[in-house]
Scaffold this motif. Structure first.
Motif, mmCIF file in Angstrom:
data_model
loop_
_atom_site.group_PDB
_atom_site.id
_atom_site.type_symbol
_atom_site.label_atom_id
_atom_site.label_comp_id
_atom_site.label_asym_id
_atom_site.label_seq_id
_atom_site.Cartn_x
_atom_site.Cartn_y
_atom_site.Cartn_z
ATOM 1 N N ASN A 1 47.128 43.706 26.967
ATOM 2 C CA ASN A 1 46.710 44.901 27.763
ATOM 3 C C ASN A 1 45.267 44.504 28.332
ATOM 4 O O ASN A 1 44.898 44.766 29.585
ATOM 5 C CB ASN A 1 46.460 46.292 27.055
ATOM 6 N N SER A 2 44.343 43.687 27.688
ATOM 7 C CA SER A 2 42.992 43.365 28.171
ATOM 8 C C SER A 2 43.252 42.419 29.193
ATOM 9 O O SER A 2 42.442 42.572 30.299
ATOM 10 C CB SER A 2 42.290 42.636 26.913
ATOM 11 N N TYR A 3 44.087 41.347 29.117
ATOM 12 C CA TYR A 3 44.418 40.511 30.305
ATOM 13 C C TYR A 3 44.868 41.237 31.511
ATOM 14 O O TYR A 3 44.475 40.862 32.651
ATOM 15 C CB TYR A 3 45.591 39.620 29.722
ATOM 16 N N ALA A 4 46.045 42.308 31.187
ATOM 17 C CA ALA A 4 46.685 43.142 32.403
ATOM 18 C C ALA A 4 45.400 43.876 33.025
ATOM 19 O O ALA A 4 45.609 44.272 34.369
ATOM 20 C CB ALA A 4 47.569 43.905 31.772
ATOM 21 N N PHE A 5 44.445 44.470 32.363
ATOM 22 C CA PHE A 5 43.623 45.147 32.828
ATOM 23 C C PHE A 5 42.713 44.445 33.973
ATOM 24 O O PHE A 5 42.308 44.692 35.057
ATOM 25 C CB PHE A 5 42.396 45.710 31.866
ATOM 26 N N PHE A 6 42.351 43.202 33.382
ATOM 27 C CA PHE A 6 41.689 42.153 34.527
ATOM 28 C C PHE A 6 42.503 41.800 35.567
ATOM 29 O O PHE A 6 42.122 42.028 36.694
ATOM 30 C CB PHE A 6 41.225 40.941 33.616
ATOM 31 N N ALA A 7 43.939 41.691 35.301
ATOM 32 C CA ALA A 7 44.664 40.840 36.588
ATOM 33 C C ALA A 7 44.893 42.063 37.273
ATOM 34 O O ALA A 7 44.852 41.564 38.509
ATOM 35 C CB ALA A 7 45.856 40.624 35.631
ATOM 36 N N THR A 8 45.114 43.468 36.797
ATOM 37 C CA THR A 8 45.380 44.348 37.830
ATOM 38 C C THR A 8 44.051 44.654 38.680
ATOM 39 O O THR A 8 44.230 44.828 40.178
ATOM 40 C CB THR A 8 45.497 45.846 36.982
ATOM 41 N N TYR A 9 42.925 44.716 38.306
ATOM 42 C CA TYR A 9 41.768 45.127 38.903
ATOM 43 C C TYR A 9 41.207 43.992 39.912
ATOM 44 O O TYR A 9 40.988 44.232 41.072
ATOM 45 C CB TYR A 9 40.705 45.779 38.161
ATOM 46 N N ALA A 10 41.425 42.792 39.268
ATOM 47 C CA ALA A 10 41.125 41.656 39.823
ATOM 48 C C ALA A 10 41.983 41.326 41.224
ATOM 49 O O ALA A 10 41.547 40.812 42.376
ATOM 50 C CB ALA A 10 41.150 40.272 39.139
ATOM 51 N N ALA A 11 43.233 41.661 41.305
ATOM 52 C CA ALA A 11 44.285 41.676 42.498
ATOM 53 C C ALA A 11 43.904 42.598 43.400
ATOM 54 O O ALA A 11 43.783 42.351 44.612
ATOM 55 C CB ALA A 11 45.619 41.862 41.789
ATOM 56 N N ILE A 12 43.563 43.830 42.917
ATOM 57 C CA ILE A 12 43.188 45.028 43.898
ATOM 58 C C ILE A 12 41.962 44.672 44.704
ATOM 59 O O ILE A 12 41.782 44.604 46.079
ATOM 60 C CB ILE A 12 42.891 46.239 43.170
ATOM 61 N N ASP A 13 40.869 43.997 44.014
ATOM 62 C CA ASP A 13 39.707 43.605 44.623
ATOM 63 C C ASP A 13 39.786 42.314 45.201
ATOM 64 O O ASP A 13 38.769 41.625 45.705
ATOM 65 C CB ASP A 13 38.483 43.786 43.615
ATOM 66 N N ARG A 14 40.860 41.516 44.939
ATOM 67 C CA ARG A 14 40.909 40.034 45.250
ATOM 68 C C ARG A 14 39.800 39.355 44.762
ATOM 69 O O ARG A 14 39.027 38.372 45.734
ATOM 70 C CB ARG A 14 41.020 39.867 47.038
ATOM 71 N N PHE A 15 39.431 39.273 43.679
ATOM 72 C CA PHE A 15 38.331 38.659 42.978
ATOM 73 C C PHE A 15 38.647 37.031 42.910
ATOM 74 O O PHE A 15 39.695 36.810 42.243
ATOM 75 C CB PHE A 15 38.068 39.317 41.643
ATOM 76 N N ASP A 16 37.839 36.350 43.209
ATOM 77 C CA ASP A 16 38.037 34.651 43.032
ATOM 78 C C ASP A 16 36.690 34.242 42.286
ATOM 79 O O ASP A 16 35.728 34.180 42.806
ATOM 80 C CB ASP A 16 38.216 34.129 44.519
ATOM 81 N N PRO A 17 37.144 33.844 41.257
ATOM 82 C CA PRO A 17 36.004 33.335 40.122
ATOM 83 C C PRO A 17 35.509 31.861 40.540
ATOM 84 O O PRO A 17 34.369 31.669 40.148
ATOM 85 C CB PRO A 17 36.621 33.339 38.964
ATOM 86 N N THR A 18 36.101 31.318 41.390
ATOM 87 C CA THR A 18 35.459 30.179 41.867
ATOM 88 C C THR A 18 34.559 30.202 43.169
ATOM 89 O O THR A 18 33.781 29.332 43.354
ATOM 90 C CB THR A 18 36.596 29.041 42.493
ATOM 91 N N LEU A 19 34.611 31.386 43.700
ATOM 92 C CA LEU A 19 33.664 31.766 45.101
ATOM 93 C C LEU A 19 32.066 31.691 44.272
ATOM 94 O O LEU A 19 31.698 32.191 43.349
ATOM 95 C CB LEU A 19 33.956 32.882 45.633
#
Length: 598
Positions: free
Chosen positions: A170-188
């Motif tokens: 659930n912790s992983y899914a929480f991040f994956a869900t919102y990161a997909a919505i905001d198109r978060f890219d940790p490499t930028l």
């Protein structure tokens, strides 16, 4: 030649195997089982020599001998394989037979009974792997105390899945869900926020993460997978999921993609990737699934599997010992504060005026005051005040723990109880809290009582609720002013709208229009906090209708759950509870239209 009829249907053990007679292929004579048979585990003692070409290539053998670790079940092997290796190594060479032995007890069924095919309680690996999942089984084995027998079965593994695997996912899914919505890219580069520029909670969870790396590496170096897995479980559930993510949800929910939101994403991303690497030896499939989505989707140069990455190493510069100490104090106080609210039957959504904190350790009070905003927000209190004397709000009743004192004191018990009753209850309670022994007199002289020998029952004064932590006492002011009651209604209203959004099936980023019919008290409360309500519920329109007695005019079809009704024009209609009031609501998704009334 004979005896097959008597042997058929049995295992090849005595006495049935002795019935079988065969003909010698060389001379034709009748041959029976050889009476004296050695334990095959004794023969296995030569394995470190025979499998490594000890006789013919001693240089090669020396590169690998002795083994760094051997492992087998202790009850059967301490006098078989372990002993055999030691005995044969002693006879052949002067070095130890092995460096480390990891041993463990037996596995039983869910009731603690031995598994047998004939008994019907045996569980075959292939069936368990398909039904339970191999990662779940591995976690059960890893966290088990090797000194004790391990019970195994579907209900036990279901508990493992519920207690740890699901919160992790659930912790992983929480991040994956919102990161997909905001198109978060940790490499930028714009998402690489320096640790010093992040929030207190960000810096704290990173500090805890590196303390976890240290604990896990130390435990594994000590061949203690149970200690390592318990540390991972505690971090994942108590610190990451129940505290960091829960306290930071709004940073992920908000619409602005600012530096604060990037810091939250980057912090959680670092925690999840590192956690997956720590878990890789324990949960190889789940850890790699997390890695593929977290890392490989954004960095195509990354190695193809988490099992090809380096195991995490502690970065001492990312550990903040003072902050970790401060947050430990915060977690203890909020835990006690929630217990006090529960005892007073006051939900967290109802604001309270003050929380008083007492501790015999001045540094704990300092920690609480440094992070007072976290405690105030978590417990929904307006202020925090140090408490010099908990006796102002709490009285204590002191009782002897007869379970521990009775067998130990015997005839002295009566006089010790009488002496204990003559002491000041507050002083005794303070000593028990500080884990200090207490000396009392008896007919036969002085007796020292340990803190576990004394039971302390706190009693709150009217208008207050109290609870204890390991190092602290907290007291809540439970008196409610009209303003506090109004704020409580607003929080109830927001919670009701949020629940209705879920029931209606709206996406987490959908904006909505809200119409509601309520008693005047509710309408006044919502109107006084209008902007807060609209922000929290993602409402672009909020329209109220005042109707005295609205709580008694709810349509039965709407009251019956679960969920409300969806009408043809797209409105979702439901009823929610706000304090002691029932409120009829209507929600609809849509694009906000500018209006002077909204």
């Amino acid at each position: 030649m004979s005896g097959w009829e008597a042997f058929a249907g049995h295992t090849p053990h005595r006495p049935w195997i002795d019935e079988v007679k065969i003909a010698c292929s060389a001379c034709g004579q009748v041959v029976s089982r050889i009476p004296d048979v050695g334990n095959p585990w004794l023969d296995a003692g030569i394995v470190p020599f025979s499998t490594l070409d000890y006789r013919h290539n001693p240089e090669y053998w020396a590169e690998w001998f002795p083994a760094d670790m051997i492992s087998e079940s202790f009850p059967g092997q301490f006098r078989n394989w372990f002993y055999s290796m030691i005995a044969q190594t002693t006879a052949l060479v002067t070095s130890p037979a092995f460096v480390t032995v990891f041993s463990y007890a037996l596995m039983r069924d869910e009731k603690g009974e031995e598994m047998h095919k004939s008994k019907g309680n045996a569980i075959w690996f292939d069936e368990a792997a398909d039904e339970i999942g191999v990662d779940v089984m591995r976690w059960l084995f890893a966290r088990a105390n090797p000194d004790a027998n391990l019970n195994f079965g579907l209900h036990i593994t279901d508990d493992v899945r519920r207690r740890f695997i699901l919160p992790l996912w659930n912790s992983y899914a929480f991040f994956a869900t919102y990161a997909a919505i905001d198109r978060f890219d940790p490499t930028l580069a714009e998402n690489q926020i320096a640790l010093a520029d992040r929030t207190v909670l960000d810096r704290w969870i990173i500090s805890q993460l590196h303390l976890l790396i240290s604990d896990v590496r130390f435990a594994l170096d000590e061949y203690a997978p149970d200690r390592a897995s318990w540390a991972i479980e505690r971090f994942t559930i108590d610190e990451l999921s129940n505290w960091y993510i829960r306290r930071n949800r709004r940073r992920f929910w908000k619409s602005e993609n600012d530096a604060d939101k990037a810091a939250a994403y980057q912090t959680l991303y670092e925690c999840l990737v590192t956690l997956a690497q720590l878990l890789a030896p324990f949960l190889p499939f789940l850890a790699d699934a997390m890695y593929q989505n977290l890392v490989r989707t954004v960095d195509h140069r990354a190695v193809p599997s988490i099992h090809l990455t380096d195991f995490p190493v502690v970065a001492r510069g990312r550990i903040d010992a003072t902050l970790s100490q401060d947050m430990d104090a915060v977690l203890e106080v909020v835990g006690a504060g929630h217990a006090a609210r529960q005892e007073a039957a006051i939900k967290v959504r109802q604001p309270l005026a003050a929380l008083f904190v007492y501790s015999r350790e001045p540094e704990m009070i300092e920690s609480i005051l440094r992070l007072h905003d976290l405690v105030e927000d978590e417990l929904n209190v307006k202020s925090i005040e140090p408490l010099a004397d908990p006796g102002r709000y709490v009285t204590y009743t002191i009782r002897p723990n007869l379970r521990t004192l009775g067998p130990r004191l015997g005839n002295q018990l009566a006089s010790v109880c009488e002496s204990l009753a003559s002491l000041d209850p507050s002083s005794v309670a303070a000593s028990v809290e500080a884990r200090e022994p207490i000396v009392v007199s008896s007919a036969d002289g002085e007796v020292t009582l340990e803190p576990s020998d004394i039971l302390v029952d706190p009693s709150k004064l009217p208008g207050f609720a109290a609870a204890h932590g390991a190092r602290s006492t907290v007291v809540l002011d439970t008196s409610l002013t009209p303003r506090l009651i109004q704020e409580g209604m607003v929080r109830d209203f927001v919670r009701g709208i949020q629940d209705a959004r879920k029931q209606a099936g709206y996406r987490i980023d959908d904006t909505i229009a809200v119409d509601f019919v309520a008693d005047p008290e509710v309408v006044w409360a919502v109107d006084a906090h209008r902007q807060y309500v609209m922000t929290e519920t993602l409402a672009f329109k909020l329209v109220a209708e005042t109707a005295t007695g609205a709580s008694d005019a709810v349509e039965p079809a709407v009251v019956e759950g679960p969920g409300g009704l969806v009408f043809g024009d797209g409105w979702y209609v439901d009823q929610i509870s706000v304090g002691s009031h029932h409120v009829r609501i209507a929600l609809r998704t849509g694009v906000p239209v500018p209006s002077s009334q909204d």
